[in-house]
Design an enzyme around this catalytic site. Sequence first.
Site, PDB file in Angstrom:
ATOM      1  N   LYS A   1     -71.771-116.297 -56.435  1.00  0.00           N
ATOM      2  CA  LYS A   1     -73.250-116.301 -56.158  1.00  0.00           C
ATOM      3  C   LYS A   1     -73.902-115.774 -57.491  1.00  0.00           C
ATOM      4  O   LYS A   1     -74.698-116.449 -57.978  1.00  0.00           O
ATOM      5  CB  LYS A   1     -73.518-115.407 -54.961  1.00  0.00           C
TER       6      LYS A   1
ATOM      7  N   ASP B   1     -70.351-104.553 -49.155  1.00  0.00           N
ATOM      8  CA  ASP B   1     -69.913-106.127 -49.507  1.00  0.00           C
ATOM      9  C   ASP B   1     -71.069-106.547 -50.303  1.00  0.00           C
ATOM     10  O   ASP B   1     -72.300-106.468 -49.693  1.00  0.00           O
ATOM     11  CB  ASP B   1     -69.815-106.862 -48.385  1.00  0.00           C
TER      12      ASP B   1
ATOM     13  N   TRP C   1     -71.643-111.848 -41.531  1.00  0.00           N
ATOM     14  CA  TRP C   1     -70.653-111.409 -42.469  1.00  0.00           C
ATOM     15  C   TRP C   1     -70.077-110.033 -42.181  1.00  0.00           C
ATOM     16  O   TRP C   1     -69.108-109.521 -42.088  1.00  0.00           O
ATOM     17  CB  TRP C   1     -71.032-111.437 -43.934  1.00  0.00           C
TER      18      TRP C   1
END
Length: 358
Positions: free
Chosen positions: A195, A171, A102
């Site tokens: 999540k 992030d 990511w």
Amino acid sequence: MKRAYNFNAGPASLPESVLKKAEQEWLNYKGTGMNVMEMSHRSKPYEEIHQQAQNLLRKLLQIPDNYEVLFLQGGASLQFTMVPMNLMEEGKKGQYVLTGAWSEKALKEAKKIGHAEAIATGKDNQYREIPSVSSLKTLEDGAYLHITSNNTIFGTQWHETPKVSIPLVADMSSDILCRPIDVASYGLIYAGAQKNLGPSGVTVVIVRKDLLERSKDSLPTMLDYRTHAKNDSLYNTPPTMAIYLLKLVLEWADSLGGTAALEKINKEKAALLYNVIDDSDGFYKGHAEASSRSLMNVTFTLKNQELTEAFLAEAKERGFTGLNGHRSVGGCRASIYNAVPLEHVEVLAQFMKEFKSR
């Protein structure tokens, strides 16, 4: 109905009490005769939901008043673009620490917008550990430093916040709300909700107000943080149902005692699985180095591919779901986000012990 042992990496498990609450209000939210999805985002009932969600997030994360809380769409993937679009400065670079797929994607997008570079990477060691904070050499020409606080694919997590002179961007899609954080240490935090915060469809952005001044008037309206800050994230129709469920999840987290209580439970859950791995005499092998292990994603392999496939097949028969490792690395992964009950992790740990003994 028996609930699945849900260890999916995202979209992930939601608290059962939240789902039941949503079920109760599904056809008739507080006497409106409507589902939240059906009502106007300009109506008073929805405005209350919207504001309550913001207030709860501020409370749980102790967000200072000089930060905006935004509810956006597009997931973390859109933030890979919006961050450099809004925070890049003339003559300065976006600086990135690479700790997994990511962060690689975030850097790739930033390079399309302006000057960006990796100042540290864990790729040479197959992303088994987080680079030490002391090794980070941010440059004076840095516009910001970007990190990915938790790495779902490789099962690593930052356990120390870098202290830098430029704005720190994180992030936090896969570990926000799993433990207390000092929001004031960051210039901007973003997180897809699917999540730890709620369902897919809404992205939370927490940005220090002075950084909004960096956004340029030439930016497309919807990609300008100022647009959403000025309009309380209501410039266009927001993902109302996702924000409603986000509110319910935040109420649930608050009822448990907030981030400190969640951290205690999360450490207990993670220890159950890591202890099985460490005590297995090499039958199970964790991917992450011990110092970088994630509280949210426990990644491991078995002695060989045949055993791995047998483990996953039997786990599926037992009612476990989501234990396959990411398609890019294989192996196994148990995602144990906030809403995954301790009891489910205990059942998984016991299954791992039984499988090894056989």
